[in-house]
Motif scaffolding. Structure first.
Motif, PDB file in Angstrom:
ATOM      1  N   ILE A 196      41.203  45.879  46.184  1.00  0.00           N
ATOM      2  CA  ILE A 196      42.671  46.295  46.476  1.00  0.00           C
ATOM      3  C   ILE A 196      43.294  46.527  45.522  1.00  0.00           C
ATOM      4  N   ALA A 197      43.705  45.003  44.697  1.00  0.00           N
ATOM      5  CA  ALA A 197      43.732  44.352  43.315  1.00  0.00           C
ATOM      6  C   ALA A 197      44.095  46.052  42.161  1.00  0.00           C
ATOM      7  N   VAL A 198      42.977  46.014  42.657  1.00  0.00           N
ATOM      8  CA  VAL A 198      41.805  47.617  41.603  1.00  0.00           C
ATOM      9  C   VAL A 198      43.164  48.569  41.993  1.00  0.00           C
ATOM     10  N   LEU A 199      42.718  48.735  43.121  1.00  0.00           N
ATOM     11  CA  LEU A 199      43.314  50.478  44.369  1.00  0.00           C
ATOM     12  C   LEU A 199      44.687  50.361  43.975  1.00  0.00           C
ATOM     13  N   SER A 200      45.406  49.140  44.001  1.00  0.00           N
ATOM     14  CA  SER A 200      47.159  48.879  43.744  1.00  0.00           C
ATOM     15  C   SER A 200      47.449  49.457  42.250  1.00  0.00           C
ATOM     16  N   GLU A 201      46.517  49.306  41.269  1.00  0.00           N
ATOM     17  CA  GLU A 201      46.679  49.399  39.958  1.00  0.00           C
ATOM     18  C   GLU A 201      46.927  51.018  39.576  1.00  0.00           C
ATOM     19  N   GLU A 202      45.508  51.501  40.869  1.00  0.00           N
ATOM     20  CA  GLU A 202      45.154  53.408  39.953  1.00  0.00           C
ATOM     21  C   GLU A 202      46.111  53.937  40.695  1.00  0.00           C
ATOM     22  N   LEU A 203      46.254  53.246  42.389  1.00  0.00           N
ATOM     23  CA  LEU A 203      47.488  54.631  43.055  1.00  0.00           C
ATOM     24  C   LEU A 203      48.367  53.887  42.542  1.00  0.00           C
ATOM     25  N   ASP A 204      49.327  52.859  42.425  1.00  0.00           N
ATOM     26  CA  ASP A 204      50.648  52.760  42.502  1.00  0.00           C
ATOM     27  C   ASP A 204      50.737  52.572  43.519  1.00  0.00           C
ATOM     28  N   LEU A 205      50.058  51.646  44.737  1.00  0.00           N
ATOM     29  CA  LEU A 205      50.893  50.900  45.863  1.00  0.00           C
ATOM     30  C   LEU A 205      50.679  49.220  46.202  1.00  0.00           C
ATOM     31  N   PRO A 206      52.206  49.116  46.975  1.00  0.00           N
ATOM     32  CA  PRO A 206      52.914  48.519  46.982  1.00  0.00           C
ATOM     33  C   PRO A 206      51.148  47.572  48.318  1.00  0.00           C
ATOM     34  N   ILE A 207      51.083  46.213  47.820  1.00  0.00           N
ATOM     35  CA  ILE A 207      50.243  45.671  48.519  1.00  0.00           C
ATOM     36  C   ILE A 207      51.187  44.718  49.925  1.00  0.00           C
ATOM     37  N   HIS A 208      50.509  44.601  50.429  1.00  0.00           N
ATOM     38  CA  HIS A 208      52.159  43.739  51.833  1.00  0.00           C
ATOM     39  C   HIS A 208      50.685  43.113  52.641  1.00  0.00           C
ATOM     40  N   THR A 209      51.226  42.175  52.901  1.00  0.00           N
ATOM     41  CA  THR A 209      50.182  40.656  53.223  1.00  0.00           C
ATOM     42  C   THR A 209      50.634  39.605  53.713  1.00  0.00           C
ATOM     43  N   HIS A 210      50.199  38.732  54.499  1.00  0.00           N
ATOM     44  CA  HIS A 210      50.920  37.784  55.158  1.00  0.00           C
ATOM     45  C   HIS A 210      50.197  36.246  54.595  1.00  0.00           C
ATOM     46  N   VAL A 211      50.986  35.552  53.613  1.00  0.00           N
ATOM     47  CA  VAL A 211      50.618  34.638  52.946  1.00  0.00           C
ATOM     48  C   VAL A 211      51.624  33.734  53.088  1.00  0.00           C
ATOM     49  N   HIS A 212      50.762  32.402  53.836  1.00  0.00           N
ATOM     50  CA  HIS A 212      51.365  30.860  53.437  1.00  0.00           C
ATOM     51  C   HIS A 212      52.076  30.747  54.557  1.00  0.00           C
ATOM     52  N   GLU A 213      52.095  31.584  55.813  1.00  0.00           N
ATOM     53  CA  GLU A 213      52.962  31.543  56.884  1.00  0.00           C
ATOM     54  C   GLU A 213      53.269  30.063  57.721  1.00  0.00           C
ATOM     55  N   THR A 214      52.158  28.988  57.787  1.00  0.00           N
ATOM     56  CA  THR A 214      51.766  27.795  57.994  1.00  0.00           C
ATOM     57  C   THR A 214      51.482  27.318  57.677  1.00  0.00           C
ATOM     58  N   GLN A 215      51.287  25.651  57.369  1.00  0.00           N
ATOM     59  CA  GLN A 215      51.035  24.454  56.748  1.00  0.00           C
ATOM     60  C   GLN A 215      49.464  24.487  57.215  1.00  0.00           C
ATOM     61  N   ASP A 216      48.726  25.037  58.609  1.00  0.00           N
ATOM     62  CA  ASP A 216      47.405  25.048  59.068  1.00  0.00           C
ATOM     63  C   ASP A 216      47.192  26.072  58.167  1.00  0.00           C
ATOM     64  N   GLU A 217      47.930  27.081  57.912  1.00  0.00           N
ATOM     65  CA  GLU A 217      46.926  28.506  56.824  1.00  0.00           C
ATOM     66  C   GLU A 217      46.512  28.111  55.808  1.00  0.00           C
ATOM     67  N   ILE A 218      47.307  26.809  55.297  1.00  0.00           N
ATOM     68  CA  ILE A 218      47.574  26.336  53.976  1.00  0.00           C
ATOM     69  C   ILE A 218      46.199  25.151  53.551  1.00  0.00           C
ATOM     70  N   ALA A 219      45.763  24.667  54.643  1.00  0.00           N
ATOM     71  CA  ALA A 219      45.118  23.718  54.765  1.00  0.00           C
ATOM     72  C   ALA A 219      43.240  24.368  55.296  1.00  0.00           C
ATOM     73  N   GLN A 220      43.558  26.090  55.935  1.00  0.00           N
ATOM     74  CA  GLN A 220      42.385  26.524  56.085  1.00  0.00           C
ATOM     75  C   GLN A 220      42.009  26.627  54.480  1.00  0.00           C
ATOM     76  N   GLY A 221      42.774  27.007  53.908  1.00  0.00           N
ATOM     77  CA  GLY A 221      43.170  27.918  52.562  1.00  0.00           C
ATOM     78  C   GLY A 221      42.002  26.922  51.002  1.00  0.00           C
ATOM     79  N   LEU A 222      42.683  25.238  51.476  1.00  0.00           N
ATOM     80  CA  LEU A 222      42.498  24.427  50.546  1.00  0.00           C
ATOM     81  C   LEU A 222      40.853  24.603  51.267  1.00  0.00           C
ATOM     82  N   ALA A 223      40.876  23.834  52.623  1.00  0.00           N
ATOM     83  CA  ALA A 223      39.675  23.727  52.691  1.00  0.00           C
ATOM     84  C   ALA A 223      38.362  24.835  52.608  1.00  0.00           C
ATOM     85  N   GLN A 224      38.724  26.334  52.498  1.00  0.00           N
ATOM     86  CA  GLN A 224      37.518  26.727  52.186  1.00  0.00           C
ATOM     87  C   GLN A 224      37.188  27.334  50.642  1.00  0.00           C
ATOM     88  N   HIS A 225      38.276  27.284  49.511  1.00  0.00           N
ATOM     89  CA  HIS A 225      38.323  27.839  48.599  1.00  0.00           C
ATOM     90  C   HIS A 225      38.433  26.748  47.463  1.00  0.00           C
TER      91      HIS A 225
END
Length: 438
Positions: free
Chosen positions: A204-233
């Motif tokens: 997606i990062a490459v496509l965004s650059e090639e096609l000049d398209l925005p990247i629209h994504t949910h991020v850091h919506e909840t504390q649980d999401e962040i804890a899950q990200g820390l645990a997995q990555h």
């Protein structure tokens, strides 16, 4: 005299840019879908021979509102599962309902209902993210409303596609099919870091650059999401996105509720935008986004409604008011996010996030005539010392009387011109029965 299509003569014109001025007794001249002049009313009436003159004697004329984050089709799930935490709401209610019902017809009908609601509330452009974007495209064209459509990506299968590669392939094909439609734009829309893998995000990062398209994504919506990200990555989700090349000037970080100071600095340094959805954040108990801190660092922030399943209304007037009030309470500063700034967040700043700031978001010569008229003569909007203050703190979508998209009337005296409201009601009730069936 110069012949033009339409002349809008208003008690107040609020251009948003290049200055936060309120232009009393001004007119906006429109020809071939674009604004050709913003001048005092007397001058306009002497200068232009308009095919149609619209008198807005008790109104504020504003840029059409831009809903920076929405799942339009989810309007058919409005109120389906209220008062639940985010992941319970998703995993136990929304995702099962989507798995059972979502298809081309569901998305088209739900999106059309949503667009009718938004047009009635002064919204002329929506930045959407959902399955079957081709169905949303057809709905937008039927409603004659501007839309930026997300090319969704998610790792798990659905009725739309079997895997992330399938989602991207279908979405890119939809973009190719509709790329010449002047009312439609596109973005890349990976759902969230917790539902999209590294390889998909890199692509997606490459496509965004090639096609000049925005990247629209949910991020850091909840504390649980962040804890899950820390645990997995081993890192917080935003840092993972940075490492994968997602964080940059094309990023629209949706919600962005839980941010450390260093993450605010990152978003500012990279020129990213934030889609602030205050009502959804409150209803799902996600938290309070640090809007004052983001804006203080220069991060571009626009407002969005999220979907009607988690809001439960696609009402950008409510989002403006709530965004301004929350920013004051969270920061402890009553002067933060003024009424002018809140209106800008719902117009030009949101347009900038999706790359359309040169076309929409303000009332300026050369821009598309995407406009809304808000009547300020009702009892609840009198007296009126400051029209902009009233737009944010007193008026609501029920005061929107007229809407134009690309210079063409879409709402006139609170009546939709291009959509059959009876048909929309019948479709909504039909889907309600279907979703309620065992």
């Amino acid at each position: 005299m110069q012949t033009i299509d339409t002349l809008l003569v208003a008690s107040h014109v609020i251009p948003v840019s290049p200055s936060p001025a309120v232009l009393a007794d001004h007119a906006v001249a429109i020809d071939a879908g674009r604004i050709v002049a913003v001048v005092p009313a007397a001058e306009a009436l002497a200068r232009f021979d308009a095919k149609k003159v619209v008198r807005l004697d008790h109104h504020a004329l504003i840029p059409g509102l831009v809903n920076l984050h929405c799942h339009a089709a989810m309007t058919l799930m409005r109120g389906l599962a209220d008062d639940q935490p985010l992941m319970t709401w998703l995993q136990d209610h929304i995702w099962p309902a989507e798995g059972k019902h979502v298809g081309d017809a569901f998305v088209h009908d739900g999106s059309l209902l949503a667009m009718a609601e938004m047009l009635r509330g002064g919204v002329t452009c929506v930045n959407d993210m959902y399955f079957f974007p081709e169905a949303t495209a057809r709905a937008a064209l039927r409603a004659k409303m501007r839309a930026c459509l997300g090319i969704i990506a998610i790792e798990f299968p659905s009725a739309y596609a079997p895997d992330a590669n399938g989602y991207l392939a279908k979405g890119l094909a939809t973009r190719d099919a509709y790329r010449d439609e002047p009312l439609l734009a596109f973005s890349l829309a990976p759902h969230a870091p917790y539902t999209v893998g590294d390889e998909t995000l890199k692509r997606i990062a490459v496509l965004s650059e090639e096609l000049d398209l925005p990247i629209h994504t949910h991020v850091h919506e909840t504390q649980d999401e962040i804890a899950q990200g820390l645990a997995q990555h081993g890192v917080r989700p935003l840092e993972r996105l940075r490492k994968l090349g997602i964080v940059g000037p094309r990023l629209i970080a949706v919600h962005a509720v839980h941010l450390e100071p260093i993450e605010i600095e990152l978003l500012a340094r990279e020129g990213a935008s934030v889609a602030h959805c205050p009502s959804s954040n409150l209803k799902l108990a996600s938290g309070f986004a640090p809007i004052a801190a983001l804006r203080a660092k220069g991060v571009n922030v626009g407002v969005g409604t999220d979907g009607a399943a988690s809001n439960n209304r696609l009402d950008v007037f409510t989002e403006m008011r709530t965004a301004a009030l929350l920013a004051k309470a969270v920061s402890g500063n009553a002067a933060t996010v003024t009424a002018h700034e809140a209106l800008r967040m719902a117009t030009l700043d949101a347009a900038r996030a999706i790359g359309l700031e040169r076309e929409i978001g303000s009332i300026e010569v050369g821009k598309q005539a995407d406009l809304a008229a808000v009547e300020l003569s009702s009892l609840e909007t009198l007296p009126c010392f400051d029209p902009v203050s009233h737009l944010v703190y007193a008026a609501g979508r029920e005061h929107v009387s007229h809407v134009w998209v690309a210079g063409e009337a879409r709402l006139e005296e609170r009546r939709l011109l291009d959509l059959d409201e009876t048909e929309l009601r019948e479709k909504a009730r039909w889907w309600q029965r279907k979703l309620q069936a065992p």
